[in-house]
Design an enzyme around this catalytic site. Structure first.
Site, PDB file in Angstrom:
ATOM      1  N   ASP A 480      33.718 -40.898  29.663  1.00 10.96           N
ATOM      2  CA  ASP A 480      34.147 -39.881  30.631  1.00 10.96           C
ATOM      3  C   ASP A 480      33.054 -39.597  31.660  1.00 10.96           C
ATOM      4  O   ASP A 480      31.890 -39.956  31.479  1.00 10.96           O
ATOM      5  CB  ASP A 480      34.517 -38.597  29.863  1.00 10.96           C
ATOM      6  CG  ASP A 480      35.666 -37.840  30.521  1.00 10.96           C
ATOM      7  OD1 ASP A 480      35.877 -38.009  31.738  1.00 10.96           O
ATOM      8  OD2 ASP A 480      36.347 -37.084  29.817  1.00 10.96           O
ATOM      9  N   ASP A 550      44.485 -36.378  34.438  1.00 13.79           N
ATOM     10  CA  ASP A 550      44.643 -35.288  33.462  1.00 13.79           C
ATOM     11  C   ASP A 550      46.008 -34.626  33.608  1.00 13.79           C
ATOM     12  O   ASP A 550      46.379 -33.780  32.794  1.00 13.79           O
ATOM     13  CB  ASP A 550      43.541 -34.238  33.651  1.00 13.79           C
ATOM     14  CG  ASP A 550      42.235 -34.653  32.976  1.00 13.79           C
ATOM     15  OD1 ASP A 550      42.261 -35.585  32.156  1.00 13.79           O
ATOM     16  OD2 ASP A 550      41.189 -34.046  33.284  1.00 13.79           O
TER      17      ASP A 550
HETATM   18  C1  GLA Z   1      38.102 -34.796  31.016  1.00 13.13           C
HETATM   19  C2  GLA Z   1      39.085 -35.864  30.589  1.00 13.13           C
HETATM   20  C3  GLA Z   1      39.966 -35.340  29.480  1.00 13.13           C
HETATM   21  C4  GLA Z   1      39.110 -34.875  28.319  1.00 13.13           C
HETATM   22  C5  GLA Z   1      38.099 -33.856  28.798  1.00 13.13           C
HETATM   23  C6  GLA Z   1      37.100 -33.510  27.713  1.00 13.13           C
HETATM   24  O1  GLA Z   1      38.731 -33.777  31.678  1.00 13.13           O
HETATM   25  O2  GLA Z   1      39.854 -36.297  31.673  1.00 13.13           O
HETATM   26  O3  GLA Z   1      40.879 -36.321  29.061  1.00 13.13           O
HETATM   27  O4  GLA Z   1      38.482 -35.990  27.743  1.00 13.13           O
HETATM   28  O5  GLA Z   1      37.350 -34.342  29.914  1.00 13.13           O
HETATM   29  O6  GLA Z   1      36.150 -32.612  28.132  1.00 13.13           O
END
Ligand code: GLA
Length: 725
Positions: A480, A550
């Protein structure tokens, strides 16, 4: 051979199955672009040099006796800054005298089979040297002595080519690269639209289309990553180009940092398009004997609209960009706990996810953010990659054993390039994050970006990751990246090299990705950046799949997935069924099936009916895997053109099977619905799986299927699976 050089006329012709790209070595060594478009047999197109030059104020080269040739209007391959061409330049190098006038002319060239790698950077590769041929053209600025190698690799069977540049300083002096574009294309005409993919967090890669004008237009990022806001993709298309008709030229930058794509109609009715590292915030010092490699641009030409352009990108990326074991074998169907639990979970809770997963036929559990340090919310612990054993109820290996004992694989989340302000790492090394002296560091999600341009910083983070990955049975890593770079400076660089920070950061990320994929070739990597904030071919080279967004609302996802599909294949699009409020489980499944497929919810909350639906979806995932992951995509009804419905289909490469999906986004006013299919063999008969009815490909594509009795209310969806008789 795809690359042909006419010795006498000094013309290079780069042919693919469907395109020709032609340029010549003009007088005084100017590299003059002549043609790019549908394949033509001719190579003698030298008359195309003439762009109607007539203005007396246009600078000319006094050594050229042709009043119609001027750097101001002529079409070039690699135009330099400040030497009579006032359009966007491809290169600007500041010399020891302080000016950046740059004028690169032809020196020599070579043609060879295959494709060289670009040191430190992701790039398309060949599986076999016969897949591509490369032309290298060496150019030199005769005043400064600085050289560049222009690389053109032709993928003959795909109507695709790549371009990149390596700048070399063979002189005794230090020079500074201020601007380096990886490609420049001077189209002879200007009747084009430009298509780009814009967005933001939760709304990545929406399609935008506008006519080119005499105003310079383009997309760019200076956020340190390719960004949610503009994807490093652009297409120059005929005004009347649609999914199936017209010329489309797609450009995609194999890079995960700051980029720019610019296009402008020049005063002489041509169009210049350039793509490369964003010069804003960039400069690179080249000492004597050093070289600098710019990332590559993938260029795809289609003579039959956007659909064909996309399918070419998809096949090319599947075969020649996505690497390693997972490029061609079936990926595990996963469930991720993030949307269900956030960081509020325990080992016992996740074991119940794995138990349900097993019952439903899911292959893998991914433990997302919150398993390390004291990370119970997003204010702390990034950089402290030490397992929180209290939360997991024991050591990580014991916890994974519990998951594996159920027959479920295990995946884990990292955000390697980040450090929380509240972390032991930041307290020990406050200068290890990207920052500049004397200024407050802007904070985002209570975290800073680590200075991955510095080896000691990378080594430290990688040693922690290596420790966890080597000591535990981990099958998958989600990588990430949840904030952009601001106050971009590095404590590891002298004052006159601070503008190298952004690019060095990207190179550092690639270095760790390279180490990780080399040390752990069996681990499946999924890229992520607050959803799809770093969805680019650079990341795809390392991670065969990338979390799309997301935003897991299935209806909102449609425009994101349609936009993403312009150049990225279905196998790359991380897409999950979530507990989002809109649409039923079936529709969520039908939409997620377009991508990698998986679940992002608490399976303990399923009703008996839900469980049956999920079991069915898991079966469908296996049944349709090949047609989706190896087939060709046809966008039938796109959400940017129709408010009511969206529809798409996959057709296997041998045209033996097809999967059609349609979703109602808003109850249509007119319920009559004939859906015309695409990409089938008109002479074959196809049996519809459910009804057993057989139709010819010709009927399905010309008359279409009458679908008035299929779900027509808000959020309804259906799939039709066809098999050739
Ligand atoms: C980001 C990712 C999510 C999740 C969060 C965790 O927003 O896109 O899928 O992994 O971080 O903090």
């Amino acid at each position: 051979m795809p690359v042909f050089f006419d010795e006498e006329k000094k013309i290079f012709k780069l042919d693919t199955a469907g395109s020709s790209y032609i340029f010549e070595i003009y007088e005084q060594g100017y590299l003059v672009h002549l043609y790019y478009g549908a394949k033509i047999p001719d190579s003698n197109v030298t008359s195309f040099v003439d762009r109607g030059f007539f203005a007396s104020e246009c600078p000319v080269n006094i050594n050229i006796d042709n009043p119609r040739f001027s750097p101001d209007v002529s079409p070039f391959e690699f135009p330099g800054e400040g030497s009579g061409d006032f359009r966007s330049s491809a290169i600007a190098v500041r010399n020891e005298e302080g000016n950046n006038v740059t004028d690169m002319r032809y020196v020599s060239h070579k043609i060879y089979p295959g494709k060289p790698a670009i040191e430190g950077l992701p790039a398309l590769f060949v599986n076999d040297e016969s897949e591509a041929q490369t032309l290298e053209v060496l150019v030199r600025d005769s005043v400064t002595g600085v050289e560049a190698v222009l690389f053109y690799t032709v993928f003959e069977k795909y109507s695709a080519m790549t371009r990149s540049v390596k700048v070399i300083n063979p002189t005794a002096k230090t020079v500074r690269i201020e601007r380096i574009m990886s490609c420049c294309v001077d189209f002879a005409t200007h009747d084009y639209d430009m298509i780009t993919l814009y967005g933001k967090w939760l709304k990545e890669r929406s399609l935008e289309r506008a006519p080119l004008t005499h105003i310079k237009q383009g997309v760019a990022s200076k956020r340190g990553s390719s960004s949610h806001h503009h994807n490093p993709f652009a297409a120059i298309v005929d005004h009347d180009c649609n999914e199936d008709y017209g010329s489309a030229y797609g450009f995609n930058f194999v890079y995960s940092g700051n980029f720019v794509f610019e296009a402008e109609i020049d005063p002489f009715a041509g169009t210049r398009a350039v793509m490369g590292i964003n010069p804003e915030g960039f400069e690179w010092t080249l000492e004597s004997g050093e070289s600098f490699s710019a990332p590559e641009v993938v260029m795809v030409y289609s003579d039959a609209g956007l659909g064909k352009m996309s399918r070419t990108f998809h096949r090319l990326y599947t075969d020649n960009l996505i690497r390693g074991k997972w490029a061609h074998i079936k990926r595990p169907l996963l469930i991720n706990n993030w949307e269900a639990t956030g960081m509020d979970f325990t080992g016992d809770k996740l074991v119940t996810f794995a138990e349900r997963a097993k019952e439903l036929g899911i292959d893998m559990l991914v433990m997302d953010d919150g398993w390390f340090g004291r990370r119970d919310d997003d204010t702390s612990s990034l950089g402290d990659w030490i397992v929180n054993e209290e939360k997991l109820g024991g050591p990580l290996n014991k916890f994974i054993e519990r998951i594996n004992a159920l027959g479920i694989k295990f995946g884990i989340w990292f955000e390697p390039e980040m450090v929380s302000r509240d972390s032991d790492l930041y307290r020990a090394h406050p200068d290890w994050c990207i920052h500049v002296p004397r200024r407050e560091k802007s904070i985002a999600r209570m975290q800073y970006v680590l200075d991955f341009g510095r080896k000691e910083v990378r080594d430290y983070i990688y040693s922690l990751m290596y420790g966890i990955l080597s000591a535990n049975k981990i099958d998958y890593v989600k990588w990430d990246f949840n904030r952009y770079l601001s106050e971009a400076g590095s404590a590891g660089l002298p004052a006159d090299r601070q503008k190298e920070t952004f690019h060095r950061f990207v190179l550092g990320t690639y270095d760790i990705l390279n180490r990780l994929t080399t040390d752990f070739p069996d681990i499946l990597l999924e890229g992520c950046a607050s959803g799809g904030g770093r969805f680019d071919p650079g990341m795809l080279y390392y991670s065969p799949q990338i979390w799309c967004s997301d935003d897991t609302d299935p209806i909102e996802r449609l425009s994101i997935q349609f936009g993403t599909s312009l150049c990225y294949p279905a196998s790359a699009m991380g897409a999950h069924v979530s507990a989002s409020r809109r649409a039923c489980l079936e529709t969520k499944g039908n939409i997620a099936l377009w991508g990698t497929f998986g679940y992002e919810l608490d399976p303990n909350t399923f009703t008996e009916e839900d469980r049956e639906t999920v079991k069915l979806q898991v079966n469908e995932y296996h049944k349709y895997y090949d047609v989706i992951h190896s087939g060709d995509l046809y966008r039938l009804i796109t959400p940017d053109k129709n408010d009511f419905r969206a529809a798409w289909m996959f057709v296997s490469r041998n045209k033996e099977a097809a999967l059609v999906t349609s979703v109602v986004m808003r109850t249509p006013e007119d319920r009559a619905f004939f859906l015309k299919l695409k990409g089938l063999d008109p002479d074959k008969y196809y049996v519809e799986d459910e009804s057993g009815e057989a139709y010819s490909g010709a009927l399905l594509m010309n008359a279409g299927l009458c679908l008035n009795n299929y779900g027509n209310a808000d959020g309804d969806s259906f799939k039709i699976y066809l098999r050739a008789l």
